[in-house]
Design a protein around this motif. Structure first.
Motif, PDB file in Angstrom:
ATOM      1  N   ASN A  75       0.825  -1.205   0.000  1.00  0.00           N
ATOM      2  CA  ASN A  75       0.000   0.000   0.000  1.00  0.00           C
ATOM      3  C   ASN A  75       0.857   1.252   0.000  1.00  0.00           C
ATOM      4  O   ASN A  75       1.988   1.240   0.473  1.00  0.00           O
ATOM      5  CB  ASN A  75      -0.895   0.022   1.248  1.00  0.00           C
ATOM      6  CG  ASN A  75      -1.992  -1.002   1.180  1.00  0.00           C
ATOM      7  OD1 ASN A  75      -2.957  -0.836   0.455  1.00  0.00           O
ATOM      8  ND2 ASN A  75      -1.841  -2.083   1.931  1.00  0.00           N
ATOM      9  N   THR A  76       0.297   2.321  -0.539  1.00  0.00           N
ATOM     10  CA  THR A  76       0.896   3.644  -0.438  1.00  0.00           C
ATOM     11  C   THR A  76      -0.028   4.467   0.440  1.00  0.00           C
ATOM     12  O   THR A  76      -1.214   4.614   0.118  1.00  0.00           O
ATOM     13  CB  THR A  76       1.022   4.308  -1.831  1.00  0.00           C
ATOM     14  OG1 THR A  76       1.801   3.453  -2.662  1.00  0.00           O
ATOM     15  CG2 THR A  76       1.665   5.666  -1.725  1.00  0.00           C
ATOM     16  N   PHE A  77       0.493   4.945   1.525  1.00  0.00           N
ATOM     17  CA  PHE A  77      -0.330   5.674   2.494  1.00  0.00           C
ATOM     18  C   PHE A  77      -0.257   7.171   2.241  1.00  0.00           C
ATOM     19  O   PHE A  77       0.816   7.721   2.013  1.00  0.00           O
ATOM     20  CB  PHE A  77       0.120   5.339   3.917  1.00  0.00           C
ATOM     21  CG  PHE A  77       0.078   3.869   4.220  1.00  0.00           C
ATOM     22  CD1 PHE A  77      -1.124   3.204   4.330  1.00  0.00           C
ATOM     23  CD2 PHE A  77       1.242   3.145   4.369  1.00  0.00           C
ATOM     24  CE1 PHE A  77      -1.180   1.845   4.597  1.00  0.00           C
ATOM     25  CE2 PHE A  77       1.212   1.784   4.647  1.00  0.00           C
ATOM     26  CZ  PHE A  77      -0.001   1.144   4.755  1.00  0.00           C
ATOM     27  N   ILE A  78      -1.416   7.789   2.276  1.00  0.00           N
ATOM     28  CA  ILE A  78      -1.515   9.223   2.016  1.00  0.00           C
ATOM     29  C   ILE A  78      -1.079  10.026   3.237  1.00  0.00           C
ATOM     30  O   ILE A  78      -0.332  10.985   3.129  1.00  0.00           O
ATOM     31  CB  ILE A  78      -2.965   9.591   1.618  1.00  0.00           C
ATOM     32  CG1 ILE A  78      -3.348   8.846   0.343  1.00  0.00           C
ATOM     33  CG2 ILE A  78      -3.126  11.092   1.451  1.00  0.00           C
ATOM     34  CD1 ILE A  78      -4.828   8.858   0.042  1.00  0.00           C
ATOM     35  N   ASP A  79      -1.559   9.622   4.389  1.00  0.00           N
ATOM     36  CA  ASP A  79      -1.229  10.301   5.639  1.00  0.00           C
ATOM     37  C   ASP A  79      -1.384   9.318   6.797  1.00  0.00           C
ATOM     38  O   ASP A  79      -1.681   8.141   6.590  1.00  0.00           O
ATOM     39  CB  ASP A  79      -2.101  11.542   5.849  1.00  0.00           C
ATOM     40  CG  ASP A  79      -3.598  11.247   5.854  1.00  0.00           C
ATOM     41  OD1 ASP A  79      -3.996  10.070   5.996  1.00  0.00           O
ATOM     42  OD2 ASP A  79      -4.383  12.201   5.724  1.00  0.00           O
ATOM     43  N   HIS A  80      -1.161   9.792   7.997  1.00  0.00           N
ATOM     44  CA  HIS A  80      -1.209   8.950   9.190  1.00  0.00           C
ATOM     45  C   HIS A  80      -2.586   8.312   9.366  1.00  0.00           C
ATOM     46  O   HIS A  80      -2.693   7.125   9.701  1.00  0.00           O
ATOM     47  CB  HIS A  80      -0.826   9.776  10.423  1.00  0.00           C
ATOM     48  CG  HIS A  80      -0.807   8.980  11.678  1.00  0.00           C
ATOM     49  ND1 HIS A  80      -1.887   8.916  12.528  1.00  0.00           N
ATOM     50  CD2 HIS A  80       0.148   8.188  12.212  1.00  0.00           C
ATOM     51  CE1 HIS A  80      -1.598   8.126  13.539  1.00  0.00           C
ATOM     52  NE2 HIS A  80      -0.350   7.677  13.383  1.00  0.00           N
ATOM     53  N   GLU A  81      -3.642   9.070   9.167  1.00  0.00           N
ATOM     54  CA  GLU A  81      -5.003   8.547   9.336  1.00  0.00           C
ATOM     55  C   GLU A  81      -5.313   7.447   8.323  1.00  0.00           C
ATOM     56  O   GLU A  81      -5.966   6.463   8.644  1.00  0.00           O
ATOM     57  CB  GLU A  81      -6.042   9.672   9.243  1.00  0.00           C
ATOM     58  CG  GLU A  81      -6.078  10.564  10.461  1.00  0.00           C
ATOM     59  CD  GLU A  81      -6.366   9.795  11.751  1.00  0.00           C
ATOM     60  OE1 GLU A  81      -7.293   8.958  11.773  1.00  0.00           O
ATOM     61  OE2 GLU A  81      -5.637  10.014  12.735  1.00  0.00           O
ATOM     62  N   HIS A  82      -4.857   7.621   7.099  1.00  0.00           N
ATOM     63  CA  HIS A  82      -5.064   6.601   6.072  1.00  0.00           C
ATOM     64  C   HIS A  82      -4.322   5.321   6.451  1.00  0.00           C
ATOM     65  O   HIS A  82      -4.872   4.217   6.350  1.00  0.00           O
ATOM     66  CB  HIS A  82      -4.601   7.113   4.705  1.00  0.00           C
ATOM     67  CG  HIS A  82      -4.791   6.134   3.608  1.00  0.00           C
ATOM     68  ND1 HIS A  82      -3.744   5.622   2.881  1.00  0.00           N
ATOM     69  CD2 HIS A  82      -5.914   5.534   3.115  1.00  0.00           C
ATOM     70  CE1 HIS A  82      -4.204   4.766   1.996  1.00  0.00           C
ATOM     71  NE2 HIS A  82      -5.512   4.699   2.107  1.00  0.00           N
ATOM     72  N   ALA A  83      -3.078   5.449   6.893  1.00  0.00           N
ATOM     73  CA  ALA A  83      -2.300   4.283   7.323  1.00  0.00           C
ATOM     74  C   ALA A  83      -2.981   3.581   8.495  1.00  0.00           C
ATOM     75  O   ALA A  83      -3.100   2.353   8.512  1.00  0.00           O
ATOM     76  CB  ALA A  83      -0.886   4.707   7.724  1.00  0.00           C
ATOM     77  N   LYS A  84      -3.452   4.359   9.443  1.00  0.00           N
ATOM     78  CA  LYS A  84      -4.141   3.796  10.612  1.00  0.00           C
ATOM     79  C   LYS A  84      -5.383   3.020  10.192  1.00  0.00           C
ATOM     80  O   LYS A  84      -5.630   1.908  10.669  1.00  0.00           O
ATOM     81  CB  LYS A  84      -4.516   4.951  11.551  1.00  0.00           C
ATOM     82  CG  LYS A  84      -5.035   4.562  12.884  1.00  0.00           C
ATOM     83  CD  LYS A  84      -5.214   5.835  13.721  1.00  0.00           C
ATOM     84  CE  LYS A  84      -6.041   5.585  14.932  1.00  0.00           C
ATOM     85  NZ  LYS A  84      -6.247   6.797  15.719  1.00  0.00           N
ATOM     86  N   SER A  85      -6.140   3.554   9.263  1.00  0.00           N
ATOM     87  CA  SER A  85      -7.355   2.914   8.773  1.00  0.00           C
ATOM     88  C   SER A  85      -7.050   1.620   8.022  1.00  0.00           C
ATOM     89  O   SER A  85      -7.688   0.589   8.254  1.00  0.00           O
ATOM     90  CB  SER A  85      -8.112   3.880   7.861  1.00  0.00           C
ATOM     91  OG  SER A  85      -9.189   3.251   7.243  1.00  0.00           O
ATOM     92  N   VAL A  86      -6.061   1.650   7.129  1.00  0.00           N
ATOM     93  CA  VAL A  86      -5.695   0.466   6.347  1.00  0.00           C
ATOM     94  C   VAL A  86      -5.165  -0.633   7.264  1.00  0.00           C
ATOM     95  O   VAL A  86      -5.539  -1.809   7.126  1.00  0.00           O
ATOM     96  CB  VAL A  86      -4.668   0.824   5.250  1.00  0.00           C
ATOM     97  CG1 VAL A  86      -4.078  -0.415   4.610  1.00  0.00           C
ATOM     98  CG2 VAL A  86      -5.311   1.709   4.191  1.00  0.00           C
ATOM     99  N   LEU A  87      -4.326  -0.279   8.214  1.00  0.00           N
ATOM    100  CA  LEU A  87      -3.780  -1.267   9.144  1.00  0.00           C
ATOM    101  C   LEU A  87      -4.874  -1.867  10.021  1.00  0.00           C
ATOM    102  O   LEU A  87      -4.893  -3.073  10.259  1.00  0.00           O
ATOM    103  CB  LEU A  87      -2.675  -0.658   9.995  1.00  0.00           C
ATOM    104  CG  LEU A  87      -1.398  -0.320   9.235  1.00  0.00           C
ATOM    105  CD1 LEU A  87      -0.456   0.502  10.096  1.00  0.00           C
ATOM    106  CD2 LEU A  87      -0.712  -1.573   8.733  1.00  0.00           C
ATOM    107  N   PHE A  88      -5.791  -1.044  10.478  1.00  0.00           N
ATOM    108  CA  PHE A  88      -6.907  -1.537  11.286  1.00  0.00           C
ATOM    109  C   PHE A  88      -7.751  -2.515  10.472  1.00  0.00           C
ATOM    110  O   PHE A  88      -8.101  -3.595  10.957  1.00  0.00           O
ATOM    111  CB  PHE A  88      -7.770  -0.379  11.780  1.00  0.00           C
ATOM    112  CG  PHE A  88      -8.939  -0.838  12.608  1.00  0.00           C
ATOM    113  CD1 PHE A  88      -8.775  -1.147  13.947  1.00  0.00           C
ATOM    114  CD2 PHE A  88     -10.193  -0.976  12.041  1.00  0.00           C
ATOM    115  CE1 PHE A  88      -9.842  -1.581  14.715  1.00  0.00           C
ATOM    116  CE2 PHE A  88     -11.276  -1.417  12.797  1.00  0.00           C
ATOM    117  CZ  PHE A  88     -11.104  -1.723  14.137  1.00  0.00           C
TER     118      PHE A  88
END
Length: 69
Positions: free
Chosen positions: A25-38
């Motif tokens: 994955n390519t994460f846009i920002d911290h919130e996006h990374a948090k959501s994808v990981l969750f």
């Protein structure tokens, strides 16, 4: 000081997490990374991914088997 083997299970989890989710994955920002990981951990890893430590069943299958016993 701890024994290096005390950390083996979490190191294994981190390796799997990186291979199956982070590197794909390519994460846009911290919130996006948090959501994808969750979503990966709660939606796939803990529900649908087979685990060798529970006889190659999904955690959901194993939980249902334990409840039925």
């Amino acid at each position: 000081k701890g024994c290096p083997y005390d950390n083996a299970s979490i190191e294994s989890f981190h390796a799997i997490l990186k291979k199956e989710c982070v590197y794909l994955n390519t994460f846009i920002d911290h919130e996006h990374a948090k959501s994808v990981l969750f979503q990966y951990i709660e939606g796939f890893y803990n529900r649908k991914r087979i685990h060798s430590s529970i006889d190659y069943m999904t955690p959901e299958q194993y939980e249902n088997m334990c409840r039925a016993a």
